[in-house]
Design an enzyme around this catalytic site. Sequence first.
Site, short mmCIF file in Angstrom:
data_model
loop_
_atom_site.label_atom_id
_atom_site.label_comp_id
_atom_site.label_asym_id
_atom_site.label_seq_id
_atom_site.Cartn_x
_atom_site.Cartn_y
_atom_site.Cartn_z
N GLU A 163 0.82 -1.23 0.00
CA GLU A 163 0.00 0.00 0.00
C GLU A 163 0.84 1.27 0.00
O GLU A 163 0.41 2.29 -0.51
CB GLU A 163 -0.95 0.01 1.21
CG GLU A 163 -2.14 -0.91 0.99
CD GLU A 163 -3.32 -0.64 1.91
OE1 GLU A 163 -3.21 0.17 2.85
OE2 GLU A 163 -4.37 -1.26 1.69
N HIS A 212 10.52 -26.38 -0.36
CA HIS A 212 9.96 -27.53 -1.07
C HIS A 212 8.83 -27.12 -2.00
O HIS A 212 8.02 -27.94 -2.43
CB HIS A 212 9.50 -28.57 -0.04
CG HIS A 212 10.64 -29.04 0.81
ND1 HIS A 212 11.37 -30.16 0.52
CD2 HIS A 212 11.22 -28.48 1.90
CE1 HIS A 212 12.35 -30.29 1.42
NE2 HIS A 212 12.28 -29.28 2.27
N LYS A 219 -13.32 0.13 -3.79
CA LYS A 219 -14.27 0.42 -2.69
C LYS A 219 -15.50 1.12 -3.25
O LYS A 219 -16.63 0.84 -2.88
CB LYS A 219 -13.61 1.29 -1.62
CG LYS A 219 -12.66 0.54 -0.73
CD LYS A 219 -12.26 1.39 0.47
CE LYS A 219 -11.34 0.63 1.40
NZ LYS A 219 -10.76 1.47 2.42
#
Length: 444
Positions: free
Chosen positions: A291, A320, A434
């Site tokens: 951000e 792995h 938003k």
Amino acid sequence: MKPVKKVIQFTDWDAALIEDATFEIAERHLEMEANVLRQARTQNYDSPYAFLNLPYDDALGQSVSRVAQATLALEPSMLIVIGIGGSNLGTKAVHDALNGIFYNELNATLKVYFADTTDPDMLTALVRIMETQLKQDRAVILNIVSKSGTTTETVANAALLLDLLKKYKKDSYHKYVVATTDENSKLWQVAQQEKFAALAIPANVGGRYSVMSAVGLFPLAMLGIDIKQLHEGARDITDSCLELSVEENPAARSATTIFGQYGKNIFIHNTFLFASELESLGKWYRQLVGESLGKEKNKAGRVVHVGITPTVAIGSTDLHSLAQLYLGGPYDTFTTFVTYASFATDITIPPAPELKSLDTNTQGLSLTHIMDAIARGVKVAYRNELRPFIAIELPEPSAYALGQFMQWKMIETVYLAYLLDLNPFDQPNVELYKRETRKILNHG
Ligand code: PA5
């Protein structure tokens, strides 16, 4: 005699493969920013860099401790932190690192849950757990954490859990709610009206820089974390992170190192933590970088589309999964290794005759020794393959070490933003989704 403070160690700077000239250029630029930060240190919460001063605020620590003590006096069996992004990631990072990821299973008294997203299955399970406690007449604490006080997920989850709380604590539910928010938010007003305990987030402290404020301190104090030590660690590293010389300043130096990678088109920064319980710390840093440094526009408003992609890997688990990519794939990643000098506990591998034929030379060794060998082996392989990295050694899982690490990273991010010519404190593009979400929610 005072105990010697255990500070974090920065090593392997040379393995970052950054030319001296980059440091010389950065030094000239960062001296100016270091001076701005020094000035901010004298301005309490009045500058955009207000987060710097949180660890110096004794009154904050005291008021949070008072509210935590009063809340613990209710003898709660469950604490639910309702918040998302900067409003819960720092708390979870410190809690997981110090109390451990099996804390709820091992700790019989106060269990903790984090309600961040609005996943119906997760919330259904949480409601069931909470209701079981309430049915037994146990106390459940809701800590609603939101700087803005209007975040969709947080408000939805708060409404859901508050509704349940009211069902069982009809006349006294207000005693079980603590709101942590900006004094100018609507949530603050609600807290006043409803007589919830309310803890303020200073206006100039944004979510992802708020772990040292009541946002992190209150739930962490409830969970038995030494918040004074967290602050002390943060304070102790701040001084060196405000040094004018990049050489002496770990935040300026790491920022320059990452910036140097950026100049070589290395846009991925992988934080490779050799401790399972540090995964949330990696995720906290991921948000801080994502951000703060992922920006469409620079400070002057010019479109630049700049960003560093923060990734998190856990040693040895992800060896792995991703080691093949890291050591064989494109030269597009810079790595910061994070290891412990010593873990909180250790176990020696017992002789197991039935596994003798599988022997990997580990019998009789401690787990710490094996982990250390793997981490060292990985770093040697990175060096051999010219994969750039630096390494950080945390002395031990302690609030003091975490305080140092988190404050260093926040200051590093500010320096990096300066070098990249970005504002580290805004997040204008988050509004894009938003706004669309609000439209959909408003119109069905
Ligand atoms: O760092 C930030 O500013 C964000 O991640 C916010 O913390 C997050 O969006 C939640 O916002 P709020 O605390 O206002 O609910």
